[in-house]
Design a protein around this motif. Sequence first.
Motif, PDB file in Angstrom:
ATOM      1  N   PHE A 147       6.581  10.701  -7.338  1.00 48.04           N
ATOM      2  CA  PHE A 147       7.594  10.914  -6.310  1.00 48.04           C
ATOM      3  C   PHE A 147       7.664  12.382  -5.885  1.00 48.04           C
ATOM      4  O   PHE A 147       7.767  12.683  -4.693  1.00 48.04           O
ATOM      5  CB  PHE A 147       8.961  10.436  -6.808  1.00 48.04           C
ATOM      6  N   ILE A 148       7.580  13.293  -6.838  1.00 48.43           N
ATOM      7  CA  ILE A 148       7.590  14.721  -6.503  1.00 48.43           C
ATOM      8  C   ILE A 148       6.343  15.084  -5.704  1.00 48.43           C
ATOM      9  O   ILE A 148       6.420  15.821  -4.718  1.00 48.43           O
ATOM     10  CB  ILE A 148       7.716  15.576  -7.781  1.00 48.43           C
ATOM     11  N   ASN A 193       0.827  -1.207   0.000  1.00 44.83           N
ATOM     12  CA  ASN A 193       0.000   0.000   0.000  1.00 44.83           C
ATOM     13  C   ASN A 193       0.868   1.266   0.000  1.00 44.83           C
ATOM     14  O   ASN A 193       0.461   2.288  -0.536  1.00 44.83           O
ATOM     15  CB  ASN A 193      -0.937   0.004   1.209  1.00 44.83           C
ATOM     16  N   TYR A 194       2.070   1.164   0.588  1.00 46.26           N
ATOM     17  CA  TYR A 194       2.973   2.316   0.602  1.00 46.26           C
ATOM     18  C   TYR A 194       3.443   2.679  -0.802  1.00 46.26           C
ATOM     19  O   TYR A 194       3.880   3.788  -1.033  1.00 46.26           O
ATOM     20  CB  TYR A 194       4.198   2.035   1.477  1.00 46.26           C
ATOM     21  N   LYS A 218       7.191   7.386   7.031  1.00 45.37           N
ATOM     22  CA  LYS A 218       7.243   5.974   6.647  1.00 45.37           C
ATOM     23  C   LYS A 218       6.746   5.781   5.214  1.00 45.37           C
ATOM     24  O   LYS A 218       7.340   5.028   4.438  1.00 45.37           O
ATOM     25  CB  LYS A 218       6.419   5.131   7.611  1.00 45.37           C
ATOM     26  N   GLN A 219       5.666   6.449   4.853  1.00 48.66           N
ATOM     27  CA  GLN A 219       5.136   6.323   3.495  1.00 48.66           C
ATOM     28  C   GLN A 219       6.147   6.820   2.467  1.00 48.66           C
ATOM     29  O   GLN A 219       6.354   6.185   1.433  1.00 48.66           O
ATOM     30  CB  GLN A 219       3.829   7.096   3.365  1.00 48.66           C
ATOM     31  N   PHE A 220       6.817   7.928   2.759  1.00 49.38           N
ATOM     32  CA  PHE A 220       7.806   8.485   1.836  1.00 49.38           C
ATOM     33  C   PHE A 220       8.961   7.515   1.639  1.00 49.38           C
ATOM     34  O   PHE A 220       9.338   7.198   0.511  1.00 49.38           O
ATOM     35  CB  PHE A 220       8.336   9.827   2.356  1.00 49.38           C
ATOM     36  N   ALA A 268      12.890  15.527   4.302  1.00 48.98           N
ATOM     37  CA  ALA A 268      11.935  14.424   4.273  1.00 48.98           C
ATOM     38  C   ALA A 268      12.110  13.507   5.477  1.00 48.98           C
ATOM     39  O   ALA A 268      11.187  12.804   5.867  1.00 48.98           O
ATOM     40  CB  ALA A 268      12.088  13.635   2.979  1.00 48.98           C
ATOM     41  N   CYS A 269      13.282  13.519   6.086  1.00 47.99           N
ATOM     42  CA  CYS A 269      13.552  12.683   7.259  1.00 47.99           C
ATOM     43  C   CYS A 269      12.991  13.280   8.542  1.00 47.99           C
ATOM     44  O   CYS A 269      12.836  12.580   9.531  1.00 47.99           O
ATOM     45  CB  CYS A 269      15.057  12.499   7.435  1.00 47.99           C
TER      46      CYS A 269
END
Length: 99
Positions: free
Chosen positions: A61-62, A2-3, A21-23, A89-90
């Motif tokens: 992705f963007i 699903n991610y 987590k999704q990223f 993003a982290c």
Amino acid sequence: MNYYIEPLKRTFDFTGKSTVKQFWMFFLIENIIVFILGILSVKLGIDNLGDIYLILTLLPFIALGFRRLNDAGYNRWLFLVPLVNIILACIHKKETSLE
């Protein structure tokens, strides 16, 4: 899985929110697929199979990166700045204080 599927479904959603987590799961799965496609392109003799895949998944992705920075509380346009986007993003959500 699903991610990986959810960001593809939300390709044109640049204003929502996405978790860390999704990223990173999308990033991991995408890199695994590119690695496998790289091996397959050598075995099958098809040039640039991984590159074609990366071009096709660039917009999702963007969009995911924009949503991630939006969720973290940063300007989403910073995702387009190299290196800064991976560092931001982290980061988890900004803490807001009333001071």
